[in-house]
Design a protein around this motif. Structure first.
Motif, short mmCIF file in Angstrom:
data_model
loop_
_atom_site.label_atom_id
_atom_site.label_comp_id
_atom_site.label_asym_id
_atom_site.label_seq_id
_atom_site.Cartn_x
_atom_site.Cartn_y
_atom_site.Cartn_z
N UNK A 18 24.11 41.88 127.13
CA UNK A 18 25.52 41.25 126.83
C UNK A 18 25.92 42.19 128.11
N UNK A 19 26.22 43.50 127.72
CA UNK A 19 26.67 43.82 128.35
C UNK A 19 26.75 44.84 130.00
N UNK A 20 25.04 44.77 130.68
CA UNK A 20 24.97 44.31 131.61
C UNK A 20 25.08 43.55 132.24
N UNK A 275 29.17 35.05 124.03
CA UNK A 275 28.35 34.22 124.44
C UNK A 275 26.86 34.56 124.29
N UNK A 276 27.17 36.06 125.25
CA UNK A 276 25.61 35.87 125.45
C UNK A 276 24.82 36.80 123.88
N UNK A 277 25.89 37.43 123.46
CA UNK A 277 25.36 38.26 122.38
C UNK A 277 25.09 37.04 121.35
N UNK A 278 26.22 35.96 121.11
CA UNK A 278 25.55 35.35 120.17
C UNK A 278 24.08 34.78 120.20
N UNK A 279 24.18 34.04 122.02
CA UNK A 279 22.62 34.00 122.25
C UNK A 279 21.57 34.14 121.58
N UNK A 280 21.67 35.62 122.62
CA UNK A 280 20.72 36.19 122.23
C UNK A 280 19.63 36.57 120.34
N UNK A 281 21.24 36.87 120.08
CA UNK A 281 21.06 36.70 118.25
C UNK A 281 20.25 35.84 117.56
N UNK A 282 20.69 34.74 118.59
CA UNK A 282 19.99 32.85 117.42
C UNK A 282 18.76 33.01 118.19
N UNK A 283 18.35 33.79 119.30
CA UNK A 283 16.66 32.84 119.98
C UNK A 283 16.42 33.95 119.62
N UNK A 284 16.48 35.66 119.04
CA UNK A 284 15.70 36.96 118.95
C UNK A 284 15.74 36.55 117.68
#
Length: 292
Positions: A18-20, A275-284
């Motif tokens: 998300x940070x990148x 948004x990206x953090x929540x999505x990545x956490x959800x996906x993995x």
């Protein structure tokens, strides 16, 4: 009763991703904000953009970008890892985090990211932007610039402004996470059991968190930028002396210089990062059930 806890490595990965992405997308606003905070003639964001495009082209708006992308990925990873850890420790038996406890967890996360990621990356980024604005730049990019700074000033050269950075990041994370967590828990409280929060709502909550953060922490950001400039050692003895000189010589409103570009960045970045953090956490599958 069980509550959900983020897995440490997944928090780190999701935060770094998300940070990148956020750093690259919003960098031009960071460039303009940093340029506007240097001493000398005051210029509007539009004037800075026009001047940079005229003399350096679009690539000029990305001077020092890689320093921030690398640093922001590391920073966000450390931030979410630290916050999730502190949040779990401070959560109540239902897994809820009150505003004061979220503030404390965010403050701790901000301190961690300031020490391990933000100060070195932002010192280098600030010096690269300052150098690029000169008639004869001395740095040829991130690697050369970093090596030159360390050679000329030692390892402490990349830790200039550590105190104001710690204060700013602590305040940033405390305000941002408290605002985000409070709003998120409010939305979840009104949702049906098991219903996930829509991406648009997550983005909106993150954007509001960014808005609140900007106006409450802007003075610390200005002091941080001044302390990390190339001439900082010639003008300021320490952060307090820097703040005193800005206040007495330039007026209190100078502490909010660069608000517009920083506002644009943090409102956008708040939406992007969460948004990206929540999505990545959800996906993995980064959250596990833990007994409470």
């Amino acid at each position: 009763m069980a509550s959900k806890k983020e897995k440490p490595m997944h928090s780190l990965l999701a935060g770094a991703t998300a940070g990148a992405v956020e750093a690259f997308v919003t960098y031009p606003t960071e460039f303009v904000k940093t340029r506007s905070q240097f001493g000398g003639q005051k210029k509007t964001p539009v004037a800075i953009i026009r001047e940079t495009l005229k003399t350096k082209g679009v690539i000029g708006l990305y001077s020092g970008c890689m320093a921030l992308v690398v640093g922001n990925a590391t920073k966000a990873g450390v931030r979410f890892l630290s916050y999730d850890h502190f949040k779990h420790i401070l959560a109540d038996p239902q897994g809820k985090v009150s505003a004061p406890r979220s503030l404390l967890a965010g403050l701790g996360a901000g301190m961690m990211e300031a020490i391990f990621a933000v100060t070195p990356s932002e010192t280098i980024k600030t010096k690269l932007i300052d150098d690029a604005n000169r008639l004869n730049p001395q740095y040829r990019g991130l690697v050369h610039g970093t090596a030159s700074i360390i050679k000329q000033e030692g390892i402490l050269g990349v830790y200039r402004g550590l105190f104001p950075v710690m204060m700013r990041q602590g305040a940033n994370s405390a305000v941002r996470f408290t605002t985000y967590t409070t709003l998120k828990q409010s939305v979840q409280g009104n949702a049906r059991p098991g219903q996930s929060i829509p991406t648009s709502i997550t983005f909106g909550i993150g954007a509001v968190a960014g808005l609140v953060t900007v106006y409450t922490t802007m003075p610390l950001d200005v002091i941080k930028t001044r302390m990390q400039s190339l001439e900082a050692r010639q003008h300021y003895r320490n952060s307090f002396h820097c703040a005193y000189r800005i206040f007495t010589e330039e007026g209190i409103l100078r502490f909010w210089t660069g608000t517009t570009p920083r506002l644009a960045r943090l409102v956008l970045s708040g939406g992007i990062v969460f948004t990206i953090y929540e999505k990545v956490i959800s996906v993995i599958g980064g959250r596990t059930e833990v007994a409470t």
